[in-house]
Design a protein around this motif. Structure first.
Motif, PDB file in Angstrom:
ATOM      1  N   PRO A   1       9.760 -22.523   6.583  1.00 50.92           N
ATOM      2  CA  PRO A   1      10.988 -22.294   7.363  1.00 50.92           C
ATOM      3  C   PRO A   1      11.791 -23.569   7.644  1.00 50.92           C
ATOM      4  CG  PRO A   1       9.120 -21.144   8.353  1.00 50.92           C
ATOM      5  CD  PRO A   1       8.564 -22.046   7.307  1.00 50.92           C
ATOM      6  N   TYR A   2      11.177 -24.726   7.440  1.00 47.10           N
ATOM      7  CA  TYR A   2      11.878 -25.995   7.675  1.00 47.10           C
ATOM      8  C   TYR A   2      12.528 -26.535   6.407  1.00 47.10           C
ATOM      9  CZ  TYR A   2       9.626 -25.922  12.222  1.00 47.10           C
ATOM     10  OH  TYR A   2       9.223 -25.541  13.487  1.00 47.10           O
ATOM     11  N   GLY A   3      12.644 -25.679   5.402  1.00 44.08           N
ATOM     12  CA  GLY A   3      13.364 -26.054   4.194  1.00 44.08           C
ATOM     13  C   GLY A   3      12.545 -26.807   3.175  1.00 44.08           C
ATOM     14  N   ILE A   4      11.232 -26.854   3.363  1.00 48.77           N
ATOM     15  CA  ILE A   4      10.372 -27.549   2.395  1.00 48.77           C
ATOM     16  C   ILE A   4       9.943 -26.550   1.324  1.00 48.77           C
ATOM     17  CG2 ILE A   4       8.164 -28.734   2.092  1.00 48.77           C
ATOM     18  CD1 ILE A   4       8.665 -29.942   4.902  1.00 48.77           C
ATOM     19  N   LYS A   5      10.336 -26.836   0.091  1.00 51.24           N
ATOM     20  CA  LYS A   5      10.095 -25.919  -1.020  1.00 51.24           C
ATOM     21  C   LYS A   5       8.651 -26.023  -1.499  1.00 51.24           C
ATOM     22  CE  LYS A   5      14.917 -26.057  -2.618  1.00 51.24           C
ATOM     23  NZ  LYS A   5      15.434 -26.740  -1.420  1.00 51.24           N
ATOM     24  N   THR A   6       8.132 -24.891  -2.021  1.00 53.61           N
ATOM     25  CA  THR A   6       6.749 -24.835  -2.504  1.00 53.61           C
ATOM     26  C   THR A   6       6.699 -23.992  -3.782  1.00 53.61           C
ATOM     27  OG1 THR A   6       6.196 -22.815  -1.276  1.00 53.61           O
ATOM     28  CG2 THR A   6       5.898 -24.909  -0.121  1.00 53.61           C
ATOM     29  N   ALA A   7       5.545 -24.011  -4.433  1.00 54.94           N
ATOM     30  CA  ALA A   7       5.326 -23.137  -5.582  1.00 54.94           C
ATOM     31  C   ALA A   7       5.166 -21.692  -5.099  1.00 54.94           C
ATOM     32  CB  ALA A   7       4.068 -23.575  -6.335  1.00 54.94           C
ATOM     33  N   THR A   8       5.310 -20.733  -6.028  1.00 58.14           N
ATOM     34  CA  THR A   8       4.993 -19.328  -5.719  1.00 58.14           C
ATOM     35  C   THR A   8       3.472 -19.186  -5.687  1.00 58.14           C
ATOM     36  OG1 THR A   8       6.994 -18.614  -6.858  1.00 58.14           O
ATOM     37  CG2 THR A   8       5.308 -16.939  -6.467  1.00 58.14           C
ATOM     38  N   SER A   9       2.954 -18.478  -4.671  1.00 58.48           N
ATOM     39  CA  SER A   9       1.506 -18.435  -4.465  1.00 58.48           C
ATOM     40  C   SER A   9       0.954 -17.011  -4.415  1.00 58.48           C
ATOM     41  CB  SER A   9       1.142 -19.137  -3.154  1.00 58.48           C
ATOM     42  OG  SER A   9       1.582 -20.470  -3.165  1.00 58.48           O
ATOM     43  N   TYR A  10      -0.333 -16.912  -4.749  1.00 58.76           N
ATOM     44  CA  TYR A  10      -1.090 -15.662  -4.640  1.00 58.76           C
ATOM     45  C   TYR A  10      -2.416 -16.039  -3.982  1.00 58.76           C
ATOM     46  CZ  TYR A  10      -3.161 -11.176  -6.177  1.00 58.76           C
ATOM     47  OH  TYR A  10      -3.748  -9.915  -6.228  1.00 58.76           O
ATOM     48  N   TYR A  11      -2.844 -15.254  -2.976  1.00 57.09           N
ATOM     49  CA  TYR A  11      -4.040 -15.632  -2.217  1.00 57.09           C
ATOM     50  C   TYR A  11      -5.197 -14.663  -2.453  1.00 57.09           C
ATOM     51  CZ  TYR A  11      -0.360 -18.173   0.230  1.00 57.09           C
ATOM     52  OH  TYR A  11       0.720 -18.959   0.533  1.00 57.09           O
ATOM     53  N   LEU A  12      -6.409 -15.217  -2.457  1.00 60.99           N
ATOM     54  CA  LEU A  12      -7.619 -14.418  -2.573  1.00 60.99           C
ATOM     55  C   LEU A  12      -8.665 -14.899  -1.570  1.00 60.99           C
ATOM     56  CD1 LEU A  12      -8.283 -14.157  -6.443  1.00 60.99           C
ATOM     57  CD2 LEU A  12      -7.727 -12.249  -4.913  1.00 60.99           C
ATOM     58  N   ASN A  13      -9.363 -13.971  -0.955  1.00 61.60           N
ATOM     59  CA  ASN A  13     -10.543 -14.278  -0.166  1.00 61.60           C
ATOM     60  C   ASN A  13     -11.762 -13.763  -0.926  1.00 61.60           C
ATOM     61  OD1 ASN A  13      -9.082 -15.352   2.017  1.00 61.60           O
ATOM     62  ND2 ASN A  13      -8.762 -13.303   2.873  1.00 61.60           N
ATOM     63  N   LYS A  14     -12.884 -14.448  -0.776  1.00 63.04           N
ATOM     64  CA  LYS A  14     -14.096 -14.044  -1.501  1.00 63.04           C
ATOM     65  C   LYS A  14     -14.423 -12.580  -1.187  1.00 63.04           C
ATOM     66  CE  LYS A  14     -18.176 -16.207  -3.277  1.00 63.04           C
ATOM     67  NZ  LYS A  14     -18.992 -17.437  -3.256  1.00 63.04           N
TER      68      LYS A  14
ATOM     69  N   VAL B   1      -3.615  -8.805 -13.841  1.00 66.00           N
ATOM     70  CA  VAL B   1      -2.251  -8.364 -14.159  1.00 66.00           C
ATOM     71  C   VAL B   1      -1.310  -8.658 -12.994  1.00 66.00           C
ATOM     72  CG1 VAL B   1      -0.792  -6.378 -14.692  1.00 66.00           C
ATOM     73  CG2 VAL B   1      -3.047  -6.592 -15.775  1.00 66.00           C
ATOM     74  N   GLU B   2      -1.746  -8.336 -11.773  1.00 65.73           N
ATOM     75  CA  GLU B   2      -0.945  -8.568 -10.578  1.00 65.73           C
ATOM     76  C   GLU B   2      -0.752 -10.071 -10.322  1.00 65.73           C
ATOM     77  OE1 GLU B   2       1.476  -7.634  -7.481  1.00 65.73           O
ATOM     78  OE2 GLU B   2       0.659  -6.255  -8.980  1.00 65.73           O
ATOM     79  N   ILE B   3      -1.827 -10.849 -10.560  1.00 63.87           N
ATOM     80  CA  ILE B   3      -1.737 -12.309 -10.358  1.00 63.87           C
ATOM     81  C   ILE B   3      -0.692 -12.905 -11.294  1.00 63.87           C
ATOM     82  CG2 ILE B   3      -2.990 -14.502 -10.605  1.00 63.87           C
ATOM     83  CD1 ILE B   3      -5.547 -12.944  -9.729  1.00 63.87           C
ATOM     84  N   VAL B   4      -0.783 -12.552 -12.573  1.00 62.95           N
ATOM     85  CA  VAL B   4       0.155 -13.091 -13.570  1.00 62.95           C
ATOM     86  C   VAL B   4       1.579 -12.628 -13.273  1.00 62.95           C
ATOM     87  CG1 VAL B   4       0.795 -13.071 -16.014  1.00 62.95           C
ATOM     88  CG2 VAL B   4      -1.602 -13.345 -15.354  1.00 62.95           C
ATOM     89  N   LYS B   5       1.703 -11.377 -12.820  1.00 67.99           N
ATOM     90  CA  LYS B   5       3.029 -10.848 -12.463  1.00 67.99           C
ATOM     91  C   LYS B   5       3.645 -11.664 -11.324  1.00 67.99           C
ATOM     92  CE  LYS B   5       5.190  -6.579 -10.722  1.00 67.99           C
ATOM     93  NZ  LYS B   5       4.895  -5.220 -10.213  1.00 67.99           N
ATOM     94  N   THR B   6       2.804 -12.122 -10.385  1.00 66.00           N
ATOM     95  CA  THR B   6       3.288 -12.862  -9.206  1.00 66.00           C
ATOM     96  C   THR B   6       3.596 -14.321  -9.520  1.00 66.00           C
ATOM     97  OG1 THR B   6       1.996 -11.419  -7.751  1.00 66.00           O
ATOM     98  CG2 THR B   6       2.767 -13.508  -6.817  1.00 66.00           C
ATOM     99  N   VAL B   7       2.659 -15.019 -10.182  1.00 66.42           N
ATOM    100  CA  VAL B   7       2.803 -16.485 -10.325  1.00 66.42           C
ATOM    101  C   VAL B   7       3.130 -16.922 -11.752  1.00 66.42           C
ATOM    102  CG1 VAL B   7       1.220 -16.901  -8.402  1.00 66.42           C
ATOM    103  CG2 VAL B   7       0.326 -16.926 -10.737  1.00 66.42           C
ATOM    104  N   GLY B   8       2.953 -16.023 -12.726  1.00 65.47           N
ATOM    105  CA  GLY B   8       3.236 -16.385 -14.111  1.00 65.47           C
ATOM    106  C   GLY B   8       2.127 -17.230 -14.729  1.00 65.47           C
ATOM    107  N   LEU B   9       2.331 -17.630 -15.969  1.00 69.99           N
ATOM    108  CA  LEU B   9       1.403 -18.496 -16.701  1.00 69.99           C
ATOM    109  C   LEU B   9       2.179 -19.637 -17.330  1.00 69.99           C
ATOM    110  CD1 LEU B   9      -0.839 -15.823 -18.478  1.00 69.99           C
ATOM    111  CD2 LEU B   9      -1.571 -17.387 -16.678  1.00 69.99           C
ATOM    112  N   PRO B  10       1.558 -20.834 -17.409  1.00 69.11           N
ATOM    113  CA  PRO B  10       0.263 -21.185 -16.815  1.00 69.11           C
ATOM    114  C   PRO B  10       0.337 -21.210 -15.290  1.00 69.11           C
ATOM    115  CG  PRO B  10       1.356 -23.144 -17.681  1.00 69.11           C
ATOM    116  CD  PRO B  10       2.212 -21.979 -18.079  1.00 69.11           C
TER     117      PRO B  10
END
Length: 323
Positions: A125-138, A145-154
Motif C-alpha cells: 500500500p505504500y507504493g513499493i512494487k513486488t512480484a506476483t505471488s502464490y502462497y502455500l502452507n504445508k 495448473v493454478e500456480i502457473v496460471k497465477t505466476v507464469g513460468l519461469p
C-alpha cells in the motif's frame, strides 16, 4: 569500557555464516571502548567462548556468565545471528523482557521482515512494487495448473521464512514444481512462489547512522548462476559491483523505496533490501535485518565505499542501541 555480548550461531542452516559474521564483529570492535564477548547461541547450549575456545554457560535468567567465580553482565548485545532465533524476533523479545539493549530492530519488525509474504503485503500500500505471488502452507493441495496460471513460468519457489537462498529453486517447467516445493518445505512449512522478474538486481543497505537514516551506496548483483543463490552469495559465483551501474533516476527510485520501507516499518539497526528493476521500476524481493557482516558481505562493502570503516559501523550500532 562497556561489555558487549556478540551473539552468533543460531538454529537455522545459516549458523556457519553467522559464526563468521560474529567473529568479524569481534575482530573489528573498538578495543578502546568495548570489551567483546563471543556468545554462541545453539538449541543445545548458550555459551560464552573465550579466546582459548573454552566455553562457559550463559545464565538465561539475566543473560550473564560466570567466569572463574566472577559474574559478568553485558551493557549491550550485538546481534549477528542470521535466521532464527536472531532474525525472526525471538531473541529481540527475550532481550526486551530482560531490558537488555541490542543492536537489531525490535521484535515485531524482525518477525514481520522475516516473513516475506507478510512483509510484501504490508509494504504494497505504500507504493513499493513486488512480484506476483502464490502462497502455500504445508499440507495444502498443490495445483501446478493454478500456480502457473497465477505466476507464469519461469518462477521462483522459496521458503517464506529463510535466508541465504537456502531452499530456493528456479522452476522453468510445470513438472519441476513438486520437486521445488519439496525442497522449500525442508526449510520452512510456508512457501512463496513468485513470478520471474527479468532485470537488473540490486541490493540496498539502509542504516541509522549517527541518528539519521541513510542509504548506503547500492550494489549491483551479477550472478554466474541462474539467480543469486548460495553459491553466488558465498562461493564467488557472482560479481558484486558497488556502486551499481544504474542511472541516476534508477538510483533515486530504489533509494527512495528502500528508505521508505525502513521508515514505514520504524526500523532500527541494519537493513539490506533486494530489488529487481523491471521497465525501470524497482520491485522488492525481501528485506534482511541481520545481513551478513563478513568482510566480503554487501553491507561492509557498501559502508567502505561510503567511507565508513567496520569499526565505525559496529560502534555506531552499539551507541544507538545504548542510547
Amino acid at each position: 569500557m562497556k561489555n558487549i555480548a556478540i551473539i552468533m550461531g543460531g538454529y537455522s542452516s545459516e549458523y556457519k555464516i553467522s559464526l563468521i559474521s560474529g567473529n568479524v564483529v569481534y575482530q573489528f570492535l573498538d578495543k578502546n571502548k568495548y570489551n567483546g564477548f563471543r556468545i554462541h547461541i545453539f538449541k543445545e547450549k548458550w555459551v560464552y567462548v573465550d579466546d582459548n575456545d573454552i566455553e562457559f554457560p550463559i545464565d538465561k535468567n539475566d543473560f550473564s556468565v560466570t567466569v572463574n567465580a566472577n559474574k559478568i553482565t553485558f551493557d549491550c548485545v550485538f546481534n549477528a545471528i542470521h535466521g532464527t532465533p536472531g532474525e525472526d524476533g525471538l531473541m529481540q523479545s527475550y532481550f526486551e523482557l530482560i531490558r537488555k539493549p541490542q543492536t537489531s530492530c525490535d521484535y515485531y519488525q524482525a518477525a514481520l521482515t522475516f516473513n516475506k509474504r507478510d512483509l510484501l503485503s504490508v509494504l504494497k500500500p505504500y507504493g513499493i512494487k513486488t512480484a506476483t505471488s502464490y502462497y502455500l502452507n504445508k499440507g495444502d493441495e498443490i495445483d501446478p495448473v493454478e500456480i502457473v496460471k497465477t505466476v507464469g513460468l519461469p518462477c521462483f519457489v522459496k521458503p517464506n521464512k529463510s535466508g541465504s537462498s537456502f531452499g530456493i529453486s528456479k522452476v522453468k517447467i510445470a513438472a519441476e514444481l513438486p520437486i521445488a516445493i519439496e525442497i522449500a518445505y525442508k526449510e520452512d512449512n510456508e512457501i512463496i512462489i513468485e513470478s520471474f522478474l527479468d532485470g537488473i538486481e540490486v541490493s540496498v543497505g539502509v542504516i541509522n547512522y549517527q541518528g539519521k537514516t541513510i542509504v548506503l551506496p547500492i550494489t549491483e548483483i551479477v550472478s554466474e548462476n541462474d539467480f543469486f543463490d548460495y553459491e553466488a552469495k558465498y562461493q564467488g559465483k557472482s560479481q558484486e559491483i558497488t556502486p551499481a551501474r544504474i542511472s541516476n533516476e534508477m538510483t533515486q527510485k530504489v533509494s527512495e523505496a528502500a528508505k521508505r520501507a525502513y521508515e514505514v516499518l520504524k526500523m532500527k539497526g541494519f537493513s539490506r533490501s533486494e530489488f529487481i528493476f523491471v521497465n525501470g521500476e524497482p520491485h522488492m524481493l525481501e528485506m534482511n535485518t541481520i545481513p551478513g557482516l563478513t568482510t566480503e558481505s554487501l553491507i561492509p562493502q557498501q559502508a567502505k565505499v561510503a567511507g565508513i570503516s567496520l569499526e565505525d559501523l559496529f560502534s555506531n550500532a552499539i551507541e544507538l542501541a545504548l542510547a
